[in-house]
Design an enzyme around this catalytic site. Structure first.
Site, PDB file in Angstrom:
ATOM      1  N   SER A   1       7.040  -3.827   1.168  1.00 60.88           N
ATOM      2  CA  SER A   1       7.488  -4.209  -0.174  1.00 60.88           C
ATOM      3  C   SER A   1       6.252  -4.133  -1.058  1.00 60.88           C
ATOM      4  O   SER A   1       5.137  -3.946  -0.572  1.00 60.88           O
ATOM      5  CB  SER A   1       8.033  -5.631  -0.164  1.00 60.88           C
ATOM      6  OG  SER A   1       6.957  -6.536  -0.021  1.00 60.88           O
ATOM      7  N   LYS A   2       6.473  -4.313  -2.355  1.00 58.82           N
ATOM      8  CA  LYS A   2       5.330  -4.236  -3.266  1.00 58.82           C
ATOM      9  C   LYS A   2       4.254  -5.253  -2.899  1.00 58.82           C
ATOM     10  O   LYS A   2       3.094  -5.082  -3.219  1.00 58.82           O
ATOM     11  CB  LYS A   2       5.797  -4.450  -4.700  1.00 58.82           C
ATOM     12  CG  LYS A   2       6.506  -3.218  -5.228  1.00 58.82           C
ATOM     13  CD  LYS A   2       6.776  -3.336  -6.713  1.00 58.82           C
ATOM     14  CE  LYS A   2       7.609  -2.145  -7.143  1.00 58.82           C
ATOM     15  NZ  LYS A   2       8.677  -2.479  -8.046  1.00 58.82           N
TER      16      LYS A   2
END
Ligand code: GLU
Length: 486
Positions: free
Chosen positions: A259-260
């Site tokens: 994920s970011k």
């Protein structure tokens, strides 16, 4: 069978590396048998569509040099055009088609209108959660008579169309995960058409995959649970069911879901970090799939030739950034002087002079990413201030360093432009001198290298002489001699 694969992204942000991997696998699979790879934009959830997302996707395709066969294309002026044998591949342009097939399912009794308000559905869900039941539609509107439903629709009441999931189970052979079985008790009467006239993903995907003659549906494993709904509908319509292959998750370097927060997710960021398109294709295209055990570097043609869907690992694929850096370095090393200048130009603040080009060519074996070039070039462009003590080799003293540098000054003065045209000619000239004079390599080459680069660690003295050229080299040697004498 004619292989036709599709990438079906929702335009909700910048292209994700998981999307790139699906696209590459789609591409390898289609191209190895002369099939087609198409792009379909799934924008039926208009609230989630992000402006610029399609442009970013198409730009990334251009950047990795992969072209799709049908669907939307980016024009030179940045606008999007649509080409394809089966019409435009943007779902919001195909609403009539989905409506037609939703109506058909309702007419056949395979789908039904539902008038439940979102408040009622929330209540229903809360009740199911409290009772620890699977949350799914309780079918209240299934008991409405056709006449009642028609009356409510005609009076303007808002409604959706839901799939009437039949009794039984769905089984399919996933090309990656093997045999998968879903009991229909677990499958929700999902919404097929929303009250705004847009289809949901569930219906649009089935209609499109059928009319686009898709042979293989490759997508992330988060879509496995929607597959029974798709297969139920393919069967209701009497259409062929494509082969499904659900790709495992890409995990961050610390093995969490990517994920970011845990890693870089956008393809564009990898380019900004200075990775070459070929390296990225090699790296992402072998994430969870390796054509042969003892090799890592593959051209795209080799990947196309050797790709095998059945050999894709079903476990999560961990992003190994050291491996990506290593791969990038291999691709950098394979570039010629003009190519490297071209690739590095956007990352380099200095003007692309001959010295800069030569420095890039030498430094490419000492960096991993294009972003490192700016720092690597600095010592060539300007001599950085240094402590003269670093000119002295560990087995020598300042007087010896000074004497050797004076010898080198004298030698280099005599070297012709021809000798300065190649690193190995410079190396031979210096080494022959050392042998002829009965000197030691360390005593000569250490101070020479440090004087030329101003750095304790740097490229070889011969490489640095070649990059700097005769005049600058002599200047730097004079500077070093003077520094040792003060
Ligand atoms: N629109 C879905 C997505 O955004 C595609 C799923 C599929 O490929 O079927 O990932």
């Amino acid at each position: 069978m004619v292989v036709r694969t599709r990438l079906a992204p929702s335009p909700t942000g910048m292209m994700h590396i998981g999307t790139l991997r699906t696209a590459l696998f789609d591409y390898f699979l289609a191209k190895q048998s002369g099939g087609k790879f198409i792009i379909r934009i799934e924008d039926t959830d208009q609230g989630r569509s992000v402006p610029g997302a399609v442009e970013n996707l198409l730009e990334m395709f251009e950047a990795v040099n992969i072209s799709h066969d049908e669907g939307p294309f980016l024009n030179d002026d940045g606008t999007i055009s649509e080409r394809g044998d089966f019409g435009p591949y943007v779902q919001s342009n195909r609403l009539d088609l989905y409506k037609k097939y939703s109506d058909e399912l309702v007419a056949k009794g395979f789908a039904y209108p539902c008038f439940c308000s979102s408040e009622r559905l929330d209540e229903m869900r809360k009740g199911q959660v409290a009772l620890k039941q699977t949350t799914k539609y309780d079918r209240r509107c299934l008991s409405l008579t056709a006449a009642d439903a028609r009356k409510r629709i005609e009076s303007g009441e808002s409604y959706v169309i839901r799939l009437k999931v039949p009794e039984g189970k769905t089984e399919f052979d996933d090309a990656i995960r093997g045999h998968v079985v879903f009991d229909h008790h677990e499958v929700d009467d999902c919404i097929l058409m929303k009250s705004d006239g847009f289809p949901t993903y569930f219906l649009a995907m089935v209609v499109d995959d059928h009319f686009m003659n898709i042979s293989h549906v490759l997508r992330g494993e988060e879509w496995v649970s929607s597959t029974p709904k798709s297969i139920i509908m393919f069967n209701m319509f009497g259409w062929d069911v494509p082969i499904f292959a659900h790709l495992p998750l890409i995990l961050s370097p610390d093995k969490k879901k990517l994920s970011k927060r845990t890693g870089d997710t956008a393809v564009e960021i990898y380019f900004k970090h200075g990775y070459l398109a070929e390296a990225l294709v090699n790296f992402i295209g072998t994430l969870g799939f390796n054509p042969s055990g003892d090799r890592e570097i593959f051209t795209i043609d080799e990947l196309i030739e050797s790709f095998d869907l059945n050999k894709v690992n079903s476990g999560g694929a961990v992003l190994n950034m050291e491996k990506l850096d290593w791969m990038n370095k291999q691709y950098l090393m394979a570039l010629g002087m003009d190519d490297i200048a071209l690739r590095a130009a956007p990352f380099v603040s200095a003007e692309m002079t001959d010295v800069v080009k030569r420095a890039l060519f030498i430094e490419r074996s000492r960096v991993s990413r294009l972003t490192e070039f700016d720092d690597a070039l600095r010592p060539y462009l300007e001599l950085q201030a240094y402590d003269p003590a670093i000119l002295v080799w560990k087995k020598a003293d300042a007087a010896d360093a000074c004497a050797q540098l004076e010898r080198m000054l004298a030698l280099i003065e005599t070297l012709s432009d021809a000798v300065f045209s190649a690193v190995d000619l410079l190396e031979s000239a210096v080494k022959e001198y050392i042998t002829r004079e009965g000197l030691q390599n360390g005593n000569v080459l250490w101070p020479l290298r440090v004087a030329l680069s101003g750095q304790e660690k740097s490229a070889t003295p011969f490489e640095t002489l070649w990059v700097l050229g005769k005049e600058t080299s002599l200047e730097r040697l004079r500077h070093a001699v003077a520094a040792l004498k003060t």
